[in-house]
Design an enzyme around this catalytic site. Structure first.
Site, PDB file in Angstrom:
ATOM      1  N   ASP A  32       0.818  -1.217   0.000  1.00 49.50           N
ATOM      2  CA  ASP A  32       0.000   0.000   0.000  1.00 49.50           C
ATOM      3  C   ASP A  32       0.851   1.266   0.000  1.00 49.50           C
ATOM      4  OD1 ASP A  32      -2.316  -1.633   0.251  1.00 49.50           O
ATOM      5  OD2 ASP A  32      -1.971  -1.752   2.402  1.00 49.50           O
ATOM      6  N   GLU A  35     -11.582  -0.852  -3.488  1.00 47.52           N
ATOM      7  CA  GLU A  35     -10.819  -0.272  -2.391  1.00 47.52           C
ATOM      8  C   GLU A  35      -9.672   0.556  -2.953  1.00 47.52           C
ATOM      9  OE1 GLU A  35      -9.656  -3.636  -0.112  1.00 47.52           O
ATOM     10  OE2 GLU A  35      -8.034  -4.229  -1.457  1.00 47.52           O
TER      11      GLU A  35
END
Length: 488
Positions: free
Chosen positions: A87, A258
């Protein structure tokens, strides 16, 4: 932009290391010195990782401006950080790039630095997050996003998601620091965003409009109703100023949506997001566009990045973050570099140059196929029905002088590309074509003799300019049929 980075140790408490403060002090000194060397500058250069909206792609660097260093061995389909660094998000401060990632076995928020977006990247010792707020428990600190100080502000702002102590949900918190290296100190009190009725919230992403209006994007975490939301923030970025707005849901997506990121290119808002399971090969990057920041957003029909699009050279690419600087745009993302059973995976960080065809993003390193029959054909080259060809058509036969095919292709950045020509040549002898770029002769392409219904390929390297180019194939000798051109 969620979940563990794969090391089982991260499930236990993560204690910030004292070394983090020392690193931060050194970084602050370096930033101050670099800033002092810039005439007329009263503060460090600080470009947001998600820039203020603009009508087009970043303006090219002025002539003579040095471009970023590309380290030996770099390629857009190879990790720049092979150790777990999931991420990722990146900012640039005073000539140094700072990357932030999801917790691993060493830190609640690992930090890395580099002199260029493409590296070489070096993990800094210690922890970028000093501690968690009172409402949060350790071990699930995901998807950090750091925003440099805005005019009139002195602090860097961090957004992160963490697990609540009193509920089985993730919530989004904020923290501040005087240095991009941290350590970031959390803002106490309630979480910034925590919609319990939607299963909590993860994957915070900042967006700042040209007038300074601040927004935060996030994903509602309930699997069945996962959606991307946008909420307006207070001017300091530490409070909520309006009710959240749903931008997209997970309808038509593999599993969920997401990891949002929002920019404005080609006069439209471009929302990048991930879908699929982060621990499987079906994880991918997709995008949607809208005429206004609150939508309505129209999803693109195909993913921007996927395992298949990369020819499996990157597994499960996603959690993309757009980094902009004076050399252009880059896509920062992660891919799976190790499986350890179930949802336990390691994910490394990748960086790829990013170009824009209006509001359509194009990533360097993702091969793009251009069907030959969609190109410009002259009199002795025509479209032929071929059931075994891509799109069930090819062009040919390239059997006379002057036979030519021209195919427009889009290059995300200027540079050297490989053009793969898919063809069949059943003439019994080799055929030679000339590959040209924008009307200038480039490289020879030899079509070796093939048999039966076989299709094969020949590759040649060319130099392309950023944006649209025209590739031409002209007959020199022999004959053959061309199925498609693939740009790598």
């Amino acid at each position: 932009m969620n979940r563990w980075a794969g090391d089982p140790r991260l499930r236990g408490p993560l204690t910030p290391l004292i070394a983090g403060a020392a690193i931060s002090a050194v970084v602050a000194l370096v930033v101050a010195v670099a800033n002092a060397c810039v005439p007329g500058s009263g503060r460090p250069e600080a470009r947001p990782s998600r820039p203020a909206a603009a009508s087009g792609a970043p303006v090219p660097s002025p002539a003579g401006t040095p471009g970023p260093i590309t380290p030996p061995g770099y390629a857009p389909d190879r990790p720049v950080l092979g150790r777990p660094f999931a991420d990722p998000s990146v900012i640039k401060v005073a000539g140094t790039y700072f990357a932030y990632g999801t917790n691993n076995g060493e830190a609640a928020m690992p930090v890395a630095t580099a002199p260029s977006p493409t590296g070489p990247w070096t993990r800094t010792p210690g922890d970028g997050l000093a501690r968690l707020p009172a409402w949060a428990t350790t071990g699930r600190t995901w998807a950090p996003e750091v925003v440099p100080p805005r005019p009139g502000q002195a602090s860097y702002t961090l957004y992160f998601s963490a697990r609540r102590k009193d509920a089985d949900v993730q919530c989004i918190g904020a923290a501040t620091a005087s240095s991009p290296a941290g350590p970031f100190v959390p803002v106490e009190g309630d979480p910034l965003v925590c919609p319990r009725q939607l299963g909590g919230a993860i994957d915070p992403a900042s967006h700042i409009e040209p007038d300074g209006t601040r927004y935060l994007l996030y994903k509602s975490d309930a699997r069945e109703t996962s959606s991307i939301f946008l909420v307006r923030l207070s001017p300091d970025g530490l409070g909520i100023a309006a009710a959240p707005v749903k931008l997209i849901g997970h309808e038509s997506e593999p599993v969920l949506v997401e990891a949002p990121d929002l920019v404005k290119r080609g006069g439209k808002y471009v929302l990048l997001y991930s879908s699929g399971w982060y621990f499987r090969s079906n994880y991918q990057t997709r995008y949607a566009t809208a005429p206004s920041i609150e939508g309505p957003y129209t999803k693109a029909p195909a993913p921007l990045q996927s395992t298949e699009a990369y020819g499996r050279r990157i597994d499960g690419p996603g959690s993309a973050d757009v980094l902009s600087d004076d050399t252009g745009d880059y896509l920062v993302f992660h891919g799976i570099i190790g499986y350890h059973g179930g949802a336990n995976v390691n994910r490394g960080m990748y960086v790829a140059p990013l170009g824009w065809d209006g509001a359509r993003p194009v990533v360097r390193g993702v091969p793009v196929r251009y069907e030959a029959e969609a190109g410009r054909l002259n009199g002795c080259v025509s479209a032929l029905d071929r059931p075994n060809a891509s799109g069930r058509k090819a062009v040919g036969p390239f059997d006379r002088d002057g036979c030519r095919l021209e195919v427009p292709v889009f290059a995300p950045t200027a540079g050297r590309y490989t053009v793969r020509t898919q063809y069949a040549n059943r003439s019994g002898r080799d055929t030679d074509l000339e590959l040209s770029v924008n009307g200038t002769a480039g490289a020879p392409v030899r079509l070796r003799a093939t048999g039966g219904a076989d299709w094969t390929s020949a590759a040649a390297d060319v130099e392309l300019g950023a944006g649209w180019n025209t590739l031409g194939l002209r007959r020199l000798t022999g004959q053959g049929q061309v199925d498609y051109l693939e740009l790598r």
